[in-house]
Design a protein around this motif. Structure first.
Motif: not given
Length: 205
Positions: A84-99
């Motif tokens: 679920l977290q991975n799906e959220i981050i993928q859809q946010l399309s942000t270039n920020t790296k980290g946890s």
């Protein structure tokens, strides 16, 4: 057709804004939108299969985007909280790296600066397992703010109500401030809906 009821999908599975000709759907759409805009954190939309839940959520999504709020739709039934977290981050399309927490916190900072919020629409929420559904509550713990930066719409069949009663989902359930249950249109509602649709399309007065 469910017994004596008709479903929106039975008539036309591509109906979107036309759904608002139905009093029930218009009321649900308007109430959900106002609940989200005026501070509610979690809204629940339930109904049996093909009663138009996804149609209403699509309309809500469109309206929130028109107001420049950010919307992501989770419709792939993530199996675990990490998925679920991975799906959220993928859809946010942000270039920020980290946890996840770092990336998500930074994203919420940008929303706060613009006075916008993130709306997460979870389709078929009744198909998530208890742990994954319950993990949605942790999203609210990432960043404290005087104004809610995260809003969630849980869309699912009536089994979602039972799932939310599970002990592990208690924290999420406590945030559900508004609930809507869509019912099949009866014969009178179908007749009114069809007459309005034909009248508008044919240009009749």
């Amino acid at each position: 057709l469910h017994k004596w009821g008709y479903t929106l999908a039975t008539m036309n599975n591509k109906i979107t804004s036309e759904a608002l000709r139905s009093r029930q759907y218009r009321r649900a759409y308007e109430d959900i939108c106002s609940s989200l805009v005026y501070g509610e954190s979690v809204v629940k939309l339930t109904g049996i299969k093909d009663t138009g839940k996804s149609v209403i959520s699509q309309l809500v999504c469109r309206h929130m985007e028109e107001l420049n709020h950010h919307v992501i739709v989770i419709d792939n039934h993530p199996a675990t909280p990490v998925d679920l977290q991975n799906e959220i981050i993928q859809q946010l399309s942000t270039n920020t790296k980290g946890s996840f927490q770092k990336v998500f916190d930074y994203y919420l900072q940008t929303l706060a600066a613009a006075r916008h919020f993130l709306l997460i629409i979870v389709e078929d929420a009744h198909q998530l397992d208890e742990q994954t559904l319950a993990s949605l509550h942790t999203l609210f713990e990432v960043r404290n703010s005087s104004e809610p930066l995260i809003k969630i719409v849980l869309v699912g069949q009536p089994e979602l109500n039972d799932l939310l009663q599970k002990p592990r989902c208690k924290s999420l359930t406590q945030r559900v401030s508004r609930s809507f249950n869509l019912k099949c249109m009866d014969r009178a509602e179908v007749r009114e809906f069809a007459n309005n649709f034909i009248r508008e399309r044919c240009g009749a007065s």
